[in-house]
Design an enzyme around this catalytic site. Structure first.
Site, PDB file in Angstrom:
ATOM      1  N   MET A 140       6.494   2.575  -5.393  1.00 17.06           N
ATOM      2  CA  MET A 140       7.017   4.082  -5.231  1.00 17.06           C
ATOM      3  C   MET A 140       7.308   4.296  -3.761  1.00 17.06           C
ATOM      4  O   MET A 140       6.803   3.648  -2.969  1.00 17.06           O
ATOM      5  CB  MET A 140       5.621   4.753  -5.620  1.00 17.06           C
ATOM      6  CG  MET A 140       5.457   6.278  -5.057  1.00 17.06           C
ATOM      7  SD  MET A 140       3.898   7.201  -5.708  1.00 17.06           S
ATOM      8  CE  MET A 140       2.929   6.317  -4.303  1.00 17.06           C
TER       9      MET A 140
ATOM     10  N   SER B 106       2.833  -2.850  -6.660  1.00 15.17           N
ATOM     11  CA  SER B 106       2.401  -1.700  -6.939  1.00 15.17           C
ATOM     12  C   SER B 106       2.882  -1.084  -8.355  1.00 15.17           C
ATOM     13  O   SER B 106       2.949  -2.012  -9.296  1.00 15.17           O
ATOM     14  CB  SER B 106       2.693  -0.530  -6.093  1.00 15.17           C
ATOM     15  OG  SER B 106       1.933   0.639  -6.027  1.00 15.17           O
TER      16      SER B 106
ATOM     17  N   ASP C   9      -8.352  -1.252  -0.956  1.00  8.56           N
ATOM     18  CA  ASP C   9      -7.342  -0.166  -1.507  1.00  8.56           C
ATOM     19  C   ASP C   9      -7.858   1.202  -1.424  1.00  8.56           C
ATOM     20  O   ASP C   9      -8.680   1.439  -1.855  1.00  8.56           O
ATOM     21  CB  ASP C   9      -6.961  -0.664  -2.851  1.00  8.56           C
ATOM     22  CG  ASP C   9      -5.495  -0.130  -3.108  1.00  8.56           C
ATOM     23  OD1 ASP C   9      -5.227   0.788  -2.858  1.00  8.56           O
ATOM     24  OD2 ASP C   9      -4.604  -0.958  -3.695  1.00  8.56           O
TER      25      ASP C   9
END
Length: 297
Positions: free
Chosen positions: A31, A105, A224
């Site tokens: 993204m 991702s 994360d």
């Protein structure tokens, strides 16, 4: 004499043909990124090309330029993106014998969709780096690059109605938004993730195609702060009915019912779960070289 020269050339050609050629690599960014950013995908492409001489690396671009590529990572229907990539791969003569894939991702789950939906040319190994295979929900705490204004808007939109038809069709992040407190809404309305995760029925073709992979490598970032829950990067998720306790892939119904073939793949040693210290997509070149490059050689 001429016949002798021809015979020698044929033998040389056969010998050269026996040399192992590097398997091509396809990479898909996450993204807010683009195919050729020199500090992200461009950097990865250069590392691989330097370490594996002669390898063909295709960094996927969705759109006519880098700006469109970045914008499409937010606003182009994921199903349309996967369809576009399948067309690109089918037309690329470098890939006709098969290729390895590496997704970053959301690019990780998008490439998994390619493996499930488009078996030709064949994907050999899939490396998912921080891919949200059970989706992501809550928080959306930070945004990559220069896209913070977009993320503020996306947060508000997701909060207002991630599972409405308009949002599902036009906002990529809604298409893998998985709310553990709204499981029925997710199963019914998710136009991308619920489909590739076999939430509404079993597509045997999806299962067969995914099981054809030699290896499915999943990398989880142990610190994360972007993916919620981080265990989604290993195909785990929240325990049903709540949003606090998580369970590993092996305890999910997706695995116990083997709706996607992951149980069989796991028992065959095809699933690899790797962890790396650091926040989302933060890793060193040394770690990349020692841990991931061997899957490409």
């Amino acid at each position: 004499m001429a016949a002798f020269r021809v015979a020698v050339l044929v033998l040389l050609g056969l010998n050269l043909g026996c040399a192992d050629a590097a398997v091509p690599l396809v990479i898909w960014h996450g993204m807010g990124d683009s195919c050729c950013n020199p500090v992200s995908m461009g950097y990865i492409k250069k590392i691989v090309e330097n370490k594996i001489p002669g390898i063909y690396v295709l960094s996927l671009k969705i759109g006519n330029n880098l700006i469109q590529d970045m914008e499409n990572s937010f606003f182009m229907n994921a199903n349309d993106q996967v369809r576009e990539v399948c067309s690109q791969l089918a037309k690329d003569p470098h890939l006709k014998g098969g290729y390895n894939a590496m997704g970053f991702s959301q690019g990780g789950q998008f490439l998994r969709a390619v493996a499930q939906r488009c078996p030709s040319p064949p994907m050999l190994n899939l490396i998912s780096i921080g891919g949200q295979h059970q989706g992501s929900v809550y928080g959306f705490p930070r945004c990559p690059g220069e896209s913070s204004h977009l993320c503020d808007w996306i947060r508000r939109t997701l909060d207002l109605g991630a599972y409405t038809q308009a949002v599902q069709e036009h906002l990529v992040q809604a298409e893998y938004w998985h709310d553990p407190l709204k499981e029925e809404d997710y199963r019914k309305s998710s136009i991308f993730l619920a489909d590739i995760n076999q939430e509404r029925g079993i597509n045997e073709t999806y299962k067969k195609n995914l099981m054809a992979l030699k290896k499915f490598v999943m990398v989880k970032f142990l610190n994360d702060t972007m993916v919620d829950p981080p265990i989604s990067e290993w195909f785990g998720f929240y325990k049903p009915g709540q949003a606090k306790e998580t369970i590993p892939l092996q305890e999910t119904s997706l695995y116990t019912e083997d709706r996607l073939g992951l149980q069989q793949m796991d028992k065959a040693g095809k699933l690899l779960f790797l962890g790396v210290e650091g926040d989302h997509l933060h890793f060193t070149e040394e770690w990349f070289d020692s841990t991931l490059l061997p899957f490409l050689q």
